[in-house]
Enzyme design. Structure first.
Site, mmCIF file in Angstrom:
data_model
loop_
_atom_site.group_PDB
_atom_site.id
_atom_site.type_symbol
_atom_site.label_atom_id
_atom_site.label_comp_id
_atom_site.label_asym_id
_atom_site.label_seq_id
_atom_site.Cartn_x
_atom_site.Cartn_y
_atom_site.Cartn_z
ATOM 1 N N ARG A 10 -10.880 -7.174 63.748
ATOM 2 C CA ARG A 10 -9.666 -6.495 63.906
ATOM 3 C C ARG A 10 -9.156 -5.728 62.258
ATOM 4 O O ARG A 10 -8.549 -4.692 62.377
ATOM 5 C CB ARG A 10 -8.374 -7.312 64.238
ATOM 6 N N PHE B 179 -15.422 -9.701 72.995
ATOM 7 C CA PHE B 179 -14.040 -9.662 72.178
ATOM 8 C C PHE B 179 -14.460 -9.274 70.777
ATOM 9 O O PHE B 179 -15.731 -9.327 70.386
ATOM 10 C CB PHE B 179 -13.304 -10.958 71.989
ATOM 11 N N HIS C 278 0.610 -9.128 63.723
ATOM 12 C CA HIS C 278 0.122 -10.074 64.641
ATOM 13 C C HIS C 278 -0.262 -11.476 64.480
ATOM 14 O O HIS C 278 0.276 -12.424 65.271
ATOM 15 C CB HIS C 278 -1.255 -9.426 65.317
ATOM 16 N N ARG D 106 -8.963 -13.314 61.245
ATOM 17 C CA ARG D 106 -9.117 -14.147 62.257
ATOM 18 C C ARG D 106 -10.030 -13.452 63.224
ATOM 19 O O ARG D 106 -9.809 -12.042 63.604
ATOM 20 C CB ARG D 106 -7.995 -14.662 62.894
ATOM 21 N N GLN E 48 -2.941 -10.323 59.692
ATOM 22 C CA GLN E 48 -3.795 -9.586 60.697
ATOM 23 C C GLN E 48 -2.987 -8.459 61.238
ATOM 24 O O GLN E 48 -1.836 -8.939 61.840
ATOM 25 C CB GLN E 48 -4.568 -10.490 61.635
ATOM 26 N N GLU F 72 -6.952 -6.956 73.070
ATOM 27 C CA GLU F 72 -8.469 -6.576 72.670
ATOM 28 C C GLU F 72 -9.418 -6.781 73.871
ATOM 29 O O GLU F 72 -10.487 -6.222 74.117
ATOM 30 C CB GLU F 72 -8.981 -7.612 71.457
ATOM 31 N N LEU G 295 2.042 -6.118 72.405
ATOM 32 C CA LEU G 295 0.636 -6.269 72.541
ATOM 33 C C LEU G 295 -0.310 -5.674 73.625
ATOM 34 O O LEU G 295 0.187 -5.888 74.675
ATOM 35 C CB LEU G 295 0.032 -7.545 72.190
ATOM 36 N N HIS H 103 -3.008 -6.240 64.347
ATOM 37 C CA HIS H 103 -3.923 -6.042 65.505
ATOM 38 C C HIS H 103 -3.980 -4.668 65.981
ATOM 39 O O HIS H 103 -2.794 -3.863 65.622
ATOM 40 C CB HIS H 103 -3.113 -6.725 66.712
HETATM 41 C C1 LIG Z 1 1.067 -11.270 71.961
HETATM 42 C C2 LIG Z 1 0.140 -12.150 71.696
HETATM 43 C C3 LIG Z 1 -1.288 -12.309 71.992
HETATM 44 C C4 LIG Z 1 -2.034 -13.205 71.533
HETATM 45 N N1 LIG Z 1 -3.148 -13.286 72.320
HETATM 46 C C5 LIG Z 1 -4.177 -14.296 71.826
HETATM 47 C C6 LIG Z 1 -5.407 -14.396 72.793
HETATM 48 O O1 LIG Z 1 -5.722 -13.700 73.619
HETATM 49 N N2 LIG Z 1 -6.333 -15.209 71.883
HETATM 50 C C7 LIG Z 1 -6.194 -16.129 70.808
HETATM 51 O O2 LIG Z 1 -6.838 -16.880 70.530
HETATM 52 N N3 LIG Z 1 -5.054 -15.813 70.228
HETATM 53 C C8 LIG Z 1 -3.897 -15.028 70.668
HETATM 54 N N4 LIG Z 1 -2.804 -14.657 70.074
HETATM 55 C C9 LIG Z 1 -2.369 -15.702 68.950
HETATM 56 C C10 LIG Z 1 -2.013 -17.035 69.663
HETATM 57 O O3 LIG Z 1 -1.376 -17.024 70.807
HETATM 58 C C11 LIG Z 1 -1.095 -17.643 68.555
HETATM 59 O O4 LIG Z 1 -1.659 -18.006 67.137
HETATM 60 C C12 LIG Z 1 -0.554 -19.208 69.104
HETATM 61 O O5 LIG Z 1 -0.399 -19.199 70.250
HETATM 62 C C13 LIG Z 1 0.172 -19.894 68.039
HETATM 63 O O6 LIG Z 1 0.317 -21.227 68.706
HETATM 64 P P1 LIG Z 1 1.255 -22.341 68.084
HETATM 65 O O7 LIG Z 1 1.250 -23.557 69.026
HETATM 66 O O8 LIG Z 1 0.753 -22.547 66.636
HETATM 67 O O9 LIG Z 1 2.519 -21.731 67.910
HETATM 68 P P2 LIG Z 1 3.588 -21.173 69.166
HETATM 69 O O10 LIG Z 1 3.000 -21.058 70.408
HETATM 70 O O11 LIG Z 1 4.402 -19.819 68.483
HETATM 71 O O12 LIG Z 1 4.660 -22.286 69.185
HETATM 72 C C14 LIG Z 1 5.678 -22.527 68.180
HETATM 73 C C15 LIG Z 1 6.529 -23.520 68.748
HETATM 74 O O13 LIG Z 1 7.495 -24.066 67.574
HETATM 75 C C16 LIG Z 1 8.445 -24.298 68.002
HETATM 76 N N5 LIG Z 1 9.594 -24.301 66.785
HETATM 77 C C17 LIG Z 1 9.464 -23.281 65.725
HETATM 78 N N6 LIG Z 1 10.184 -23.560 64.729
HETATM 79 C C18 LIG Z 1 10.977 -24.650 65.242
HETATM 80 C C19 LIG Z 1 12.134 -25.504 64.620
HETATM 81 N N7 LIG Z 1 12.459 -25.185 63.458
HETATM 82 N N8 LIG Z 1 12.313 -26.487 65.076
HETATM 83 C C20 LIG Z 1 11.760 -26.735 66.511
HETATM 84 N N9 LIG Z 1 10.676 -26.024 67.214
HETATM 85 C C21 LIG Z 1 10.489 -24.985 66.259
HETATM 86 C C22 LIG Z 1 8.938 -23.309 69.147
HETATM 87 O O14 LIG Z 1 10.024 -23.447 69.928
HETATM 88 C C23 LIG Z 1 7.547 -23.382 69.747
HETATM 89 O O15 LIG Z 1 7.719 -24.268 70.635
HETATM 90 C C24 LIG Z 1 -1.851 -13.984 70.481
HETATM 91 C C25 LIG Z 1 -0.652 -13.726 69.877
HETATM 92 C C26 LIG Z 1 0.254 -13.003 70.214
HETATM 93 C C27 LIG Z 1 1.847 -12.745 69.400
#
Ligand SMILES: Cc1cc2nc3c(=O)[nH]c(=O)nc-3n(C[C@H](O)[C@H](O)[C@H](O)COP(=O)(O)OP(=O)(O)OC[C@H]3O[C@@H](n4cnc5c(N)ncnc54)[C@H](O)[C@@H]3O)c2cc1C
Length: 592
Positions: A286, A119, A351, A396, A240, A255, A252, A242
């Site tokens: 990135r 990666f 991203h 990142r 970032q 990578e 997306l 992507h």
């Molecule tokens: C398309 C894509 C591909 C990616 N691929 C990778 C990868 O391969 N490897 C890697 O390391 N990272 C990757 N990333 C980054 C990584 O996936 C994210 O940074 C990470 O998943 C975020 O996780 P989280 O638990 O912080 O939030 P999220 O998974 O975004 O969850 C947020 C949660 O908060 C809740 N929420 C938000 N606001 C409120 C509110 N006001 N009240 C109640 N609930 C709320 C939502 O309902 C949800 O349950 C990728 C990101 C994207 C967008």
């Protein structure tokens, strides 16, 4: 008027990877924990993560956490805190094996070990060559991770509040956090959730930009709630891009495609990354690859003047079908190309936010107080993309976010369990606990005419895209600040026509807009103020020079930005250059 109150030991806002990893720790310790989510837990954005989770398992090439630590510090352009980065990289193998034991269906090597792919920015022997470090479940790693964590939480009796939206933090007279207010979307009812600790795990806010890989629910609610409660947001200028969003669609392409051997080409068919990053080539970090692509397009070597190509046609079709099945599907559906035969049109797309709510390595939210830049705010935690520990600094590395979720989700969970042991008594709610939220809601309900949420949102996304993109300069940013502040004024005049209660998405979107605008203000004000280039913050007016290679100015700017909503003001705090047990990695010019 008061609101109904429900009491828990702990409330977690967000059921993505970070929230669910933390929740598991609490529920298994026997705490009464409520997890709120705007969507069903397994629809959180984590489900969309494709490429992998980073850990120096060394299953396919020699590797160790010191290399991972070095890559992450360098990738962060020396803005990451080295204590937090050491913790992240040392814990990585442990948390990945733990996920394996939870039942996460990783891809396997012939010898039964977890499959790993190369990666961007991950190298062996301190930058020598790319190393396979991303532990992957095909190109659906986030999906596998989120479902595994959900199932473990169901087993541990975590209580989920699905389609509930947290609105505001409740702080008592001493500034301690004692709960949140929240809206049940199904009924439109608002309630107070009273608890000893509140944890934000609300994910990213990529929806402030027009072209984004993020889900529609990524509206920065945790950041908005923190900002409104007087808590600063850290390093919000660092976003970032992507390199490979599908041109015109934003979806997306992981990578991991380049990890499996995919190559970026310009309109002449040239593999241009060889010129920009002779060692890591297409697998440079990135920020580096996105800028190189933008440069190619600017200098007239883009396709149709607005994108470049991601070529997989030289790869074994079997490999694509087995290791990258969703990518093939995305390319077919969103770009109308079969990547076995034709290259995919791609363009840098927003991203990930490197900044967020400032925390320490236990996930406790910190803010400056009485001369201490990192004074703990009692009762409040933040984990995942909404937080800033800071392990990602100014840029990142791919796979380090999923890792961040589980390492710090777990650490914060453990800390909360400990907090509960040491603080047996639930602090009372302040008398005015509901006032702030009720006043906000009443303003929205009472307005009969005004701005439409979608119009204001469109203006915001266009402005951020035009004024805060891959390359920035003083003029663009100054104009951007003025425009965003005008849009902020419009947000104050949003009116909804439909005042009904049941599943009123117009109300939800209007409330989300109040969070998006805080994130946008933090971003553009912090970016305008930072007079250097570092990581993803690339300023044309602070370009490469003999005095400041790559435009980075460590003497003046090796420090974290803190933005406060009140007064729209900035403060700064030092970067922690001291790791926990090893020697510090001194700043150097980044090349790959
Ligand atoms: C398309 C894509 C591909 C990616 N691929 C990778 C990868 O391969 N490897 C890697 O390391 N990272 C990757 N990333 C980054 C990584 O996936 C994210 O940074 C990470 O998943 C975020 O996780 P989280 O638990 O912080 O939030 P999220 O998974 O975004 O969850 C947020 C949660 O908060 C809740 N929420 C938000 N606001 C409120 C509110 N006001 N009240 C109640 N609930 C709320 C939502 O309902 C949800 O349950 C990728 C990101 C994207 C967008």
């Amino acid at each position: 008027m008061s609101l109904p109150v429900r009491t828990f030991d702990a409330v977690i806002v967000g059921a993505g990877g970070a929230g669910m990893r933390a929740a598991l720790q609490l529920a298994e310790a026997g705490l009464k924990v409520a997890v709120l989510s705007k969507v069903f837990p397994t629809r959180s954005h984590t489900v969309a993560a494709q490429g992998g989770i980073g850990a120096s398992l060394g299953n396919m090439a020699e590797d160790n956490w010191h290399y991972h630590f070095f890559d992450t510090v360098k990738g962060s352009d020396w803005l990451g805190d080295q204590d937090a980065i050491e913790y992240l990289c040392r814990e990585a193998p442990k948390v990945v094996y733990e996920l394996e034991h939870f039942g996460m269906p990783f891809d396997r090597n012939a010898d039964g070990t977890i499959y790993q792919r190369p990666f961007g920015g991950h190298s062996s022997n301190y930058g020598e060559k790319p190393v396979p470090r991303a532990c992957a479940a095909a190109d659906r790693t986030g999906h596998a991770l989120l479902h595994t964590l959900y199932q473990r939480n169901v087993r541990a009796n975590t209580q989920f509040f699905v389609e509930w939206m947290a609105l505001d933090l409740i702080r008592d007279e001493e500034g301690d956090v004692v709960g949140v207010t929240a809206l049940e979307m199904e009924t439109g009812d608002v309630m107070i959730l009273h608890a000893k600790t509140v944890m934000f795990a609300t994910g990213g806010a990529g929806r402030i930009f027009a072209a984004s890989t993020n889900a529609f629910i990524n509206t920065g609610d945790g950041l908005g709630m923190a900002a409104r409660a007087g808590i600063p947001l850290e390093d919000m200028e660092f976003w970032q891009f992507h390199p490979t969003g599908v041109a015109g669609a934003g979806v997306l392409i992981t990578e991991g495609v380049r990890g499996e051997g995919g190559i970026l080409r310009n309109v002449n068919g040239e593999r241009f990354m060889e010129r920009y990053a002779p060692t890591l080539k297409d697998l440079a970090p990135r920020d580096f690859v996105s800028r190189s692509m933008d440069q190619e397009i600017k200098e007239g070597r883009g396709v149709n003047g607005d994108h470049v190509l991601l070529d997989l046609t030289h790869l074994d079709p079997e490999k694509i079908i087995k290791k990258l099945p969703s990518i093939r599907e995305i390319a077919l559906k969103f770009a109308n190309v079969d990547c076995l035969k034709e290259p995919i049109p791609v363009v840098p797309t927003i991203h990930y936010q490197m900044g967020g709510i400032p925390t320490n390595i236990h996930g406790q939210v910190v803010a400056p107080k009485n001369g201490n830049p990192n004074e703990v705010i009692n009762g409040l935690y933040a984990v995942g993309e909404c937080s800033c520990v800071s392990v990602h600094g100014a840029n990142r590395l791919g796979t380090n976010s999923l890792l961040d979720l589980v390492v710090f989700g777990r650490a914060a969970g453990n800390h909360v369990v400990d907090f509960h042991k040491k603080n047996p008594v639930l602090k009372p709610l302040p008398k005015n606990a509901a006032d702030f939220t009720l006043a906000r809601l009443n303003r929205l309900e009472s307005r009969t005419s005004g701005e439409q949420t979608q119009d204001v949102g469109l203006s915001l996304r266009k402005t951020m895209q035009a004024h805060c993109g891959v390359f920035r300069n003083q003029k663009l940013l100054e104009e951007g600040v003025t425009k965003v502040m005008e849009i902020a004024e419009r947000v104050n005049h949003i009116a909804i026509k439909d005042k009904s209660k049941v599943f009123n998405t117009a109300r939800v979107e209007a409330l989300e807009m109040e969070n998006l605008i805080e994130v946008a203000k933090a971003t553009i004000v912090s970016a305008e103020a930072r007079k250097e280039s570092r990581g993803a913050h690339a300023r044309e007016d602070f370009a490469d020079s003999a005095a400041h290679p790559n435009g980075r100015n460590d003497e003046e700017w090796m420090k974290h930005t803190l933005w406060y909503s009140e007064g729209n003001r900035l403060e700064y705090k030092p970067v922690n250059m001291k790791p926990l047990t090893v020697d510090s990695i001194p700043p150097k010019t980044r090349s790959f």
